[in-house]
Design an enzyme around this catalytic site. Structure first.
Site, PDB file in Angstrom:
ATOM      1  N   GLU A  50      -5.242   0.005  -7.292  1.00 48.82           N
ATOM      2  CA  GLU A  50      -4.230   0.894  -7.870  1.00 48.82           C
ATOM      3  C   GLU A  50      -3.162   0.026  -8.539  1.00 48.82           C
ATOM      4  O   GLU A  50      -2.638  -0.903  -7.923  1.00 48.82           O
ATOM      5  CB  GLU A  50      -3.582   1.751  -6.780  1.00 48.82           C
ATOM      6  CG  GLU A  50      -4.522   2.777  -6.182  1.00 48.82           C
ATOM      7  CD  GLU A  50      -3.875   3.595  -5.065  1.00 48.82           C
ATOM      8  OE1 GLU A  50      -4.254   4.767  -4.902  1.00 48.82           O
ATOM      9  OE2 GLU A  50      -3.019   3.056  -4.340  1.00 48.82           O
ATOM     10  N   SER A 100       0.825  -1.216   0.000  1.00 51.16           N
ATOM     11  CA  SER A 100       0.000   0.000   0.000  1.00 51.16           C
ATOM     12  C   SER A 100       0.858   1.264   0.000  1.00 51.16           C
ATOM     13  O   SER A 100       0.357   2.341  -0.295  1.00 51.16           O
ATOM     14  CB  SER A 100      -0.930   0.015   1.225  1.00 51.16           C
ATOM     15  OG  SER A 100      -0.174  -0.076   2.416  1.00 51.16           O
ATOM     16  N   ASN A 117      -3.631   6.873  -0.665  1.00 57.06           N
ATOM     17  CA  ASN A 117      -2.950   7.117   0.612  1.00 57.06           C
ATOM     18  C   ASN A 117      -2.230   8.458   0.639  1.00 57.06           C
ATOM     19  O   ASN A 117      -2.020   9.028   1.710  1.00 57.06           O
ATOM     20  CB  ASN A 117      -1.982   5.980   0.930  1.00 57.06           C
ATOM     21  CG  ASN A 117      -2.684   4.801   1.565  1.00 57.06           C
ATOM     22  OD1 ASN A 117      -3.782   4.940   2.093  1.00 57.06           O
ATOM     23  ND2 ASN A 117      -2.078   3.627   1.502  1.00 57.06           N
ATOM     24  N   HIS A 140      -2.218  -2.559  -5.751  1.00 54.51           N
ATOM     25  CA  HIS A 140      -2.695  -2.233  -4.412  1.00 54.51           C
ATOM     26  C   HIS A 140      -4.202  -2.457  -4.322  1.00 54.51           C
ATOM     27  O   HIS A 140      -4.998  -1.600  -4.715  1.00 54.51           O
ATOM     28  CB  HIS A 140      -2.339  -0.777  -4.067  1.00 54.51           C
ATOM     29  CG  HIS A 140      -2.855  -0.345  -2.738  1.00 54.51           C
ATOM     30  ND1 HIS A 140      -3.160   0.979  -2.448  1.00 54.51           N
ATOM     31  CD2 HIS A 140      -3.155  -1.038  -1.603  1.00 54.51           C
ATOM     32  CE1 HIS A 140      -3.610   1.058  -1.211  1.00 54.51           C
ATOM     33  NE2 HIS A 140      -3.619  -0.141  -0.683  1.00 54.51           N
TER      34      HIS A 140
END
Length: 379
Positions: free
Chosen positions: A153, A120, A192, A141
């Site tokens: 992702e 991540s 993130n 991800h």
């Protein structure tokens, strides 16, 4: 190049979830872990999940067995990767552990096999350098839990072959997920990079503006139209996840977030949120409990700095061509549950108010808050 057989390394929440969604798209999957007891537990969870889907008429009763039998649990690594076209590494988010895994894979895997990491936050280019095939290495991800979350992702490293990116994107489409390609291997990728800094900013806001976390969360939920408050979302995500992501992101890019010591403190004390029974809020039992957030509490606070930090990082992604605005909006909608596009929230709250707040914070706390030039173009 064509992906038919998949090996997933690691049978935890992410690993067995990825194995399940791949099996449900008729891929032949090997699920590998270091001990049989981990695999037995994972296969139990997969069968339970498939049966739940059948109860809800999402799949047929016959498909429960078909999909379940598409997965072969194995302990021996060499046997597990023997027929793989794609190996998805889903071991815990620890660079040294991943390094050990890839060193072992290098000596066993055929040169044509694609390696993908379900990291991540760890940089894909850095991970690819641990292997003998950086051109066949990519990030995928998945979001937790993979069975329910639509977003994946896809992150090529600097040396990833474009054909590998295309082939892996095709695989993500085939398992009925929405791929968003992160064009540059940047700290935090897309979601993130926007989400993690907000947890730190919410803590700073609470201290600087002398308001409670319930007031901040109410403002975030009702004024910014987030699905839940920032502290609530952090507890739901897990403060171990937040801490590790924060550490890795800040280690590699000091401009991405302003670390608040409270995150590490909670991690060190094992106050991890919902999973441990205590985080920013207290929890009882296994069921997720919603916090009492209200419009009345929301009226007590304007979360200018929180939307400012989010819009700033989103602007950075656009300005640096990490992704398109369309993909940014898709990623934040599916990955964070945003009901409105991020720049629409920025416009709704008031660009002059938000930019003014960022400039005020910059004068007091430094360049982290410097408004991105892109924000000035949003009308």
């Amino acid at each position: 190049m064509s992906i038919k057989n998949i090996t997933v390394l690691g049978s935890g929440i992410m690993g067995h979830g990825i194995a399940q969604v791949s099996a449900m798209a008729d891929y032949k999957v090997v699920l590998r872990d270091i001990e049989q007891k981990f695999l037995d537990k994972a296969m139990e969870k997969i069968r339970w999940s498939l049966q739940k889907l059948a109860e809800k008429n999402k799949i047929t009763v016959e498909e429960v067995d078909i999909f379940y039998n598409n997965i072969t649990p194995l302990v021996d690594l060499q046997t597990a990767i023997h027929e793989a076209d794609l190996i998805i590494e889903a071991v815990p988010e620890d660079f040294n552990l991943k390094k050990k895994v890839y060193q072992e894979l290098n000596s066993l895997a055929e040169k044509n096999i694609i390696f993908a990491s379900n990291t991540s936050t760890l940089p894909i280019t850095e991970l690819s350098s641990l292997t003998d095939r950086p051109d066949k290495f990519i990030g995928v991800h998945f979001f937790n839990p993979p069975q329910l979350m639509k977003l994946v992702e896809v992150i090529p490293g600097t040396r990833t072959d474009a054909k590998v990116t295309q082939e892996v994107t095709n695989y993500i489409n085939k398992i009925n997920k929405r791929p968003v390609v992160c064009n540059k291997d940047v700290s935090g990728f897309i979601v993130n990079r926007v989400f993690i800094p907000l947890v730190h900013e919410a803590l700073f806001s609470m201290e600087r503006d002398h308001v409670s976390k319930e007031v901040i969360d109410s403002a975030v939920k009702f004024k910014l139209e987030f699905p839940m408050g920032i502290f609530e979302l952090a507890d739901y995500t897990g403060l171990d996840v937040i801490h590790k992501a924060s550490y890795e992101m800040n280690l590699r890019d000091k401009s991405v977030l302003l670390p608040h010591p409270k995150i590490k403190e909670k991690y060190d004390n094992q106050n991890l949120g919902q999973k441990s029974g205590s985080g920013f809020y207290e929890y009882k039992g296994d069921n997720y409990e919603r916090i009492d957030l209200t419009m009345e509490k929301a009226s007590e606070y304007d979360p200018y700095s929180i939307i400012g930090v989010a819009a700033n990082n989103a602007s950075w992604l656009i300005e640096n061509q990490v992704c398109s605005i369309e993909d940014l909006n898709v990623a934040l909608r599916l990955g964070m549950g945003l009901k409105m596009d991020i720049f629409d929230i920025f416009k709704k709250i008031g660009p002059s108010h938000v930019i003014g707040k960022l400039l005020e914070l910059e004068s007091k706390y430094g360049s982290f808050y410097h408004p991105n030039q892109y924000l000035y173009s949003i009308k």
